[in-house]
Write an enzyme that holds these catalytic residues in place. Structure first.
Site, PDB file in Angstrom:
ATOM      1  N   LYS A  26      -2.323  -1.508  -3.764  1.00  0.00           N
ATOM      2  CA  LYS A  26      -3.170  -0.317  -3.677  1.00  0.00           C
ATOM      3  C   LYS A  26      -2.329   0.943  -3.776  1.00  0.00           C
ATOM      4  CE  LYS A  26      -6.055   1.930  -0.282  1.00  0.00           C
ATOM      5  NZ  LYS A  26      -6.445   1.975   1.098  1.00  0.00           N
TER       6      LYS A  26
ATOM      7  N   LYS B 175       0.857  -1.189   0.000  1.00  0.00           N
ATOM      8  CA  LYS B 175       0.000   0.000   0.000  1.00  0.00           C
ATOM      9  C   LYS B 175       0.887   1.231   0.000  1.00  0.00           C
ATOM     10  CE  LYS B 175      -3.486   2.491   2.603  1.00  0.00           C
ATOM     11  NZ  LYS B 175      -4.535   2.424   3.628  1.00  0.00           N
TER      12      LYS B 175
END
Ligand code: PBG
Length: 335
Positions: A259, A205
């Protein structure tokens, strides 16, 4: 994969197989179905409440009754899983994020209501991080200097995970990027008898500029001072993403997430190639907003943009995508 030596033109004309619709359908390498979609939803307090989110046009926060209605809609559309995020009332936020451990917090109430209404017809993925509960908007506990403390935060995340699992969450999804949390959450889930509670780790992320509308949706944008760069990854790094994934898998993650989505498709691809595990991508709020902004000025067709971007995740090797366009896409795919 073996590559055959191509015949020279005109024996080879790659346009031949593209010349008709039936032939294009027959040669299609990747297929997108509603089962590939995970639908993120924002929960808010009250009854009969729908609050549109200005920076996410077309997306609303719903009170628990509305969330249950969305869950039934998802089941009807063939969407297998929802991702839940709470918009915690400011007075329930605190420096220590204690609300994350409250068995009657908004998240737990939403989980129970959906499970009561839909049973095993839909999976529930629940976000584990403290930003919906902290008064400062960071994903963890902070020291006097504002630095996000790793080990103290992980202790809270373990408690938050057990709280969600007890309420009925199917997939625990830590999005906090603390070190060591997957192993400790897994051990606690096992010790508590939640053997089938999965963990989907937000393994890679990034500290991204694409999360703005999400922070509006959960109410943390105004609270957040500074940034999340001491825990979320540097967008410049790919090798480090592979290490993050390796560590989370070694600690017991059942699946991993990359992400944001489209700008990091190379990462998703490399994770899939290197580890061969289920990889999911999060087409985040800023990506959704970009598509909607393009549509609003007539720069593109919504349906085509949505389906093309989602298909790209499948082509890159993802098992599925978290997208705010999930219901719309499922409707298009089912038509
Ligand atoms: C917070 C969290 C964020 C998102 C999912 N979980 C925001 C952040 O890290 O600041 C972003 C999702 C999106 O932008 O759609 N733990």
């Amino acid at each position: 994969m073996t590559q055959t030596i191509p015949a020279p033109f005109p024996a080879l004309r790659l346009r031949r197989t593209r010349s008709t619709g039936w032939s294009r359908a027959m040669h299609r390498e990747t297929i997108l179905t509603p089962a590939d979609l995970i639908w993120p939803l924002f929960v808010t307090d009250g009854q009969g409440v729908e609050e549109p989110i200005t920076s996410l046009p077309g997306v609303s926060r719903w009170s628990v009754d509305g969330i249950v209605a969305r869950a039934k809609e998802a089941v009807a559309l063939g969407i297998p899983c929802l991702a839940l995020f709470p918009n915690t009332q400011p007075e329930r936020r605190s420096e220590g994020a204690e609300e994350a451990l409250n068995p009657d917090n908004l998240m737990c109430r939403a989980i129970r209501a959906i499970k009561d209404a839909c049973g095993e017809d839909i999976g529930l993925l629940t976000d584990v991080a403290l930003d919906p509960y902290t008064s400062h908007g960071q994903d963890g506990l902070i020291d006097e200097a504002g630095y996000v403390l790793n080990d103290a935060t992980v202790e809270m995340l373990v408690g938050q995970s057990l709280n969600q699992a007890a309420a009925g969450a199917d997939i625990i999804a830590p999005s906090d990027m603390m070190d060591g949390r997957i192993g400790l959450i897994r051990a606690a889930l096992e010790a508590d008898g939640h053997h089938n509670a999965q963990i989907m780790s937000y393994a890679a992320k990034y500290a991204s500029a694409f999360y703005g509308p999400f922070r509006d949706a959960v109410g943390s944008r105004g609270l957040l001072k500074g940034n999340k760069k001491t825990y979320q990854m540097d967008p410049a790094n790919a090798e480090e993403a592979l290490r993050e994934v390796a560590v989370d898998l070694a600690e017991g993650a059942d699946s991993v997430m990359v992400k944001p989505g489209l700008p990091y498709l190379d990462i998703a691809r490399r994770v899939k190639e290197q580890f061969g595990v289920p990889v999911y991508a999060y087409q985040v709020s800023g990506e959704y907003a970009m598509i909607e902004a393009a549509v609003a000025v007539g720069a593109g067709d919504r349906d085509a943009l949505v389906l093309e971007t989602l298909l790209a995740f499948k082509r890159a090797g993802c098992s599925g995508v978290l997208t705010y366009h999930a219901a719309h896409a499922a409707r298009l795919l089912g038509a």
